[in-house]
Scaffold this active site. Structure first.
Site, PDB file in Angstrom:
ATOM      1  N   LYS A 174      20.213  60.407  29.506  1.00  0.00           N
ATOM      2  CA  LYS A 174      19.466  59.674  30.538  1.00  0.00           C
ATOM      3  C   LYS A 174      18.493  58.750  29.809  1.00  0.00           C
ATOM      4  O   LYS A 174      17.481  59.184  29.274  1.00  0.00           O
ATOM      5  CB  LYS A 174      18.696  60.677  31.405  1.00  0.00           C
ATOM      6  CG  LYS A 174      18.458  60.258  32.835  1.00  0.00           C
ATOM      7  CD  LYS A 174      17.653  59.008  33.034  1.00  0.00           C
ATOM      8  CE  LYS A 174      16.161  59.240  32.963  1.00  0.00           C
ATOM      9  NZ  LYS A 174      15.392  57.983  33.062  1.00  0.00           N
ATOM     10  N   GLU A 249       9.954  66.289  21.807  1.00  0.00           N
ATOM     11  CA  GLU A 249       9.253  65.381  20.897  1.00  0.00           C
ATOM     12  C   GLU A 249       8.316  64.567  21.782  1.00  0.00           C
ATOM     13  O   GLU A 249       8.751  63.692  22.516  1.00  0.00           O
ATOM     14  CB  GLU A 249      10.270  64.500  20.159  1.00  0.00           C
ATOM     15  CG  GLU A 249       9.748  63.994  18.839  1.00  0.00           C
ATOM     16  CD  GLU A 249       9.104  62.631  18.978  1.00  0.00           C
ATOM     17  OE1 GLU A 249       7.869  62.596  19.202  1.00  0.00           O
ATOM     18  OE2 GLU A 249       9.814  61.635  18.869  1.00  0.00           O
ATOM     19  N   CYS A 283       5.362  57.077  19.155  1.00  0.00           N
ATOM     20  CA  CYS A 283       4.716  58.398  19.227  1.00  0.00           C
ATOM     21  C   CYS A 283       4.028  58.726  17.911  1.00  0.00           C
ATOM     22  O   CYS A 283       3.004  59.395  17.900  1.00  0.00           O
ATOM     23  CB  CYS A 283       5.695  59.472  19.649  1.00  0.00           C
ATOM     24  SG  CYS A 283       7.307  59.285  18.934  1.00  0.00           S
ATOM     25  N   GLU A 383      -3.793  59.949  23.595  1.00  0.00           N
ATOM     26  CA  GLU A 383      -2.835  58.934  23.167  1.00  0.00           C
ATOM     27  C   GLU A 383      -2.980  57.691  24.058  1.00  0.00           C
ATOM     28  O   GLU A 383      -2.959  57.790  25.277  1.00  0.00           O
ATOM     29  CB  GLU A 383      -1.414  59.497  23.298  1.00  0.00           C
ATOM     30  CG  GLU A 383      -0.366  58.581  22.725  1.00  0.00           C
ATOM     31  CD  GLU A 383       1.026  59.213  22.769  1.00  0.00           C
ATOM     32  OE1 GLU A 383       1.409  59.747  23.819  1.00  0.00           O
ATOM     33  OE2 GLU A 383       1.725  59.157  21.739  1.00  0.00           O
TER      34      GLU A 383
HETATM   35  P1  ADP Z   1       6.661  57.474  28.938  1.00  0.00           P
HETATM   36  O1  ADP Z   1       5.285  57.880  29.307  1.00  0.00           O
HETATM   37  O2  ADP Z   1       6.868  57.129  27.512  1.00  0.00           O
HETATM   38  O3  ADP Z   1       7.314  56.525  29.922  1.00  0.00           O
HETATM   39  P2  ADP Z   1       7.997  59.639  30.160  1.00  0.00           P
HETATM   40  O4  ADP Z   1       7.776  61.016  29.714  1.00  0.00           O
HETATM   41  O5  ADP Z   1       7.458  59.216  31.471  1.00  0.00           O
HETATM   42  O6  ADP Z   1       7.490  58.779  28.975  1.00  0.00           O
HETATM   43  O7  ADP Z   1       9.536  59.270  30.159  1.00  0.00           O
HETATM   44  C1  ADP Z   1      10.440  59.676  29.153  1.00  0.00           C
HETATM   45  C2  ADP Z   1      11.786  59.890  29.786  1.00  0.00           C
HETATM   46  O8  ADP Z   1      11.661  60.952  30.737  1.00  0.00           O
HETATM   47  C3  ADP Z   1      12.338  58.700  30.572  1.00  0.00           C
HETATM   48  O9  ADP Z   1      13.749  58.673  30.425  1.00  0.00           O
HETATM   49  C4  ADP Z   1      11.972  59.037  31.990  1.00  0.00           C
HETATM   50  O10 ADP Z   1      12.807  58.444  32.961  1.00  0.00           O
HETATM   51  C5  ADP Z   1      12.169  60.532  31.987  1.00  0.00           C
HETATM   52  N1  ADP Z   1      11.446  61.237  33.057  1.00  0.00           N
HETATM   53  C6  ADP Z   1      10.346  60.842  33.740  1.00  0.00           C
HETATM   54  N2  ADP Z   1       9.994  61.757  34.659  1.00  0.00           N
HETATM   55  C7  ADP Z   1      10.883  62.767  34.564  1.00  0.00           C
HETATM   56  C8  ADP Z   1      11.045  64.032  35.217  1.00  0.00           C
HETATM   57  N3  ADP Z   1      10.225  64.426  36.175  1.00  0.00           N
HETATM   58  N4  ADP Z   1      12.060  64.842  34.811  1.00  0.00           N
HETATM   59  C9  ADP Z   1      12.892  64.462  33.815  1.00  0.00           C
HETATM   60  N5  ADP Z   1      12.792  63.282  33.182  1.00  0.00           N
HETATM   61  C10 ADP Z   1      11.817  62.440  33.526  1.00  0.00           C
END
Ligand code: ADP
Length: 482
Positions: A174, A249, A283, A383
């Protein structure tokens, strides 16, 4: 305008509800492509395909060396398509073209590296009672879920998918909704390299839809997540309900610790590149500068001069630094700069959004140097994920270590000194999964285990260590005596 489907069973397909979302260039907000919006039912379809492929004769009877050959061909195809992939990454993510080209080369390296070990995943024989032989073997988990972020889309796709496939798993990936394109292209290249259809599937979509559905899917055997702490917590909670192992990570607030006896020109170069790379949206960014009091003024003026020489603009024109990924992230970064002033920090350079001419259409922030950031405050410990460097000052080794360890994170640390014993003392005592001495960053660091202490996560990516994380251990005991 390009249109992309979900990548399932080796072809592009529409999402079940036939919905799409747009992906935009953060340099000017123009729409680059429309992409199928995967939801729970699409994730379910992809997981089923990955499962049946995993269990198929074609996959189960494939010699590990053949898996290696497919991955090696993939690395060659990535290199052959370098310009197209790098341009796509730059348009989707905003990063300077030369950084995108490096990302593509590093992605090729991941496939090359893990291609070489696909047929060297060894077990052990273990001495037990006379008349018995005991051995272990490393087996794939089955279907691996890879949930990846927008900051290094192709690199993180490669660094998770290559070891997962090398170990004999199948994959559902994903990508982040901001940057889905290169992972979809990777699907096409893996097929061209000879990967059986269904072994690598991509479901683009939103986090709370496709991401959450993937993390919670009962047909998943392992989850690898790269992203924020709050989402990592949710992913781990979902996986826990299915007793599925996770590799996380997460973020960082990594220090560059500069002692007075360091080669200061070199140190300044590393300090600046580690916060400018990818506009600080890394990161492992060196987002804290810990500087020894006696060189504070001299060193900060060196860092300031370097930051002020950084060129900023649309990634496609190859400046030193591109835009922030989105308006939301821009607001976060500007919010932290405002908070820094409230906390009493001093802005030595930058501190503003850049809006001159064409920059007004994108999300550009000036490289920012903060001094006198209060120890233990939010700016010193949280961060920011932007080109904002927070300076703290120390007087001796113990104080440097104590400030370095004063965040919940522990991803990487840089130490700059000519004194080996000082460097190794810090390396030993700093809470971080990776320490750089008189350098910072590893140009991809494909071979070196990478991952965090504390809230930076657990498990390791990269190197042989990551390969082991994509296997589970089976022990076999044989009685041959009477
Ligand atoms: P960032 O803050 O770097 O955008 P996120 O943690 O929000 O990082 O996103 C990292 C990945 O996790 C993306 O692919 C995002 O679509 C996915 N993501 C965001 N929310 C969820 C969730 N509730 N469950 C699983 N994956 C998620």
């Amino acid at each position: 305008m390009d249109r992309y489907g979900l990548w399932i069973r080796g072809e592009f397909v529409d999402s079940n509800r036939n919905e799409c979302f747009e992906t935009r260039n953060p340099a000017d907000q123009s729409v680059i492509a429309r992409v199928a919006r995967g939801r729970g039912e699409d994730v379910d379809a992809a997981v089923r395909v990955a499962r049946s492929t995993f269990e198929s004769d074609e996959w189960q009877s494939m010699h590990p060396a053949e898996r290696g050959r497919i991955l090696l061909r993939t690395s060659e195809l990535i290199r052959r398509n370098r310009d197209e992939l790098a341009t796509l990454e730059t348009l989707d993510n905003g990063k300077p073209l030369k950084q995108a080209q490096t990302d593509i080369e590093v992605s090729a390296r991941y496939f090359e590296y893990y291609a070489g070990v696909a047929d060297k995943i060894l077990g052990e024989t273990i001495p037990v009672s006379p008349g018995y032989i005991d051995f272990t073997q490393r087996e794939p988990f089955g279907v691996c879920a890879l949930i990846i972020p927008w900051n290094y889309p192709m690199q993180v796709a490669a660094r998770t998918a290559a070891p997962a496939l090398a170990a004999g798993n199948t994959v559902v990936l994903k990508p982040a909704e901001e940057t889905p394109l290169t992972a979809l292209k990777l699907g096409v290249l893996l097929k061209e390299a000879g990967l059986p259809d269904g072994a690598f599937n991509v479901v683009p979509g939103f986090g709370e839809e496709a991401g959450a559905a993937l993390a919670a899917h009962p047909g998943i055997d392992h989850v690898s997540f790269t992203g924020s702490v709050p989402v990592g917590t949710e992913v781990m909670t979902s996986a826990a309900k299915n007793i599925v192992p996770v590799t996380l990570e997460l973020g960082g607030k990594s220090p560059n610790i500069v002692f007075a006896d360091a080669d200061l020109e070199e140190a300044a170069r590393w300090v600046v590149s580690s916060i400018i790379q990818n506009a600080g949206q890394t990161c492992s960014a060196g987002s804290r500068l810990l500087v020894e009091l006696s060189i504070h003024d001299q060193f900060l003026s060196m860092v300031k001069a370097r930051l002020e020489s950084i060129t900023v603009g649309p990634g496609i024109r190859n400046p030193d630094m591109g835009p922030i990924i989105s308006e939301k992230q821009l607001r976060t970064v500007m919010g932290y700069i405002a908070l820094a002033e409230e906390e009493g920090a001093e802005i030595l350079t930058g501190g503003a959004r850049l809006e001159d001419g064409e920059l007004a259409r994108g999300f550009f922030v000036a490289p920012t140097l903060l001094d006198r950031v209060p120890q233990g405050g939010r700016v010193a410990t949280e961060e920011i994920f932007g080109p904002v460097l927070s300076t703290l000052t120390f007087e001796d080794v113990d104080e440097a270590i104590s400030i370095a360890n004063e965040t919940p994170y522990g991803l990487v640390a840089g130490v700059h000194t000519r004194d080996l014993s000082k460097a190794l003392t810090v390396a030993k005592k700093v809470r971080a999964g990776q320490v750089f001495i008189n350098t910072y960053g590893a140009g991809g660091g494909v071979e070196m285990p990478f991952g965090g202490y504390g809230k930076s996560g657990f498990g390791r990516e990269k190197g042989l260590e990551a390969l082991l994380h994509f296997t589970q251990l089976k022990n076999v005991l044989i009685r041959y005596g009477s």
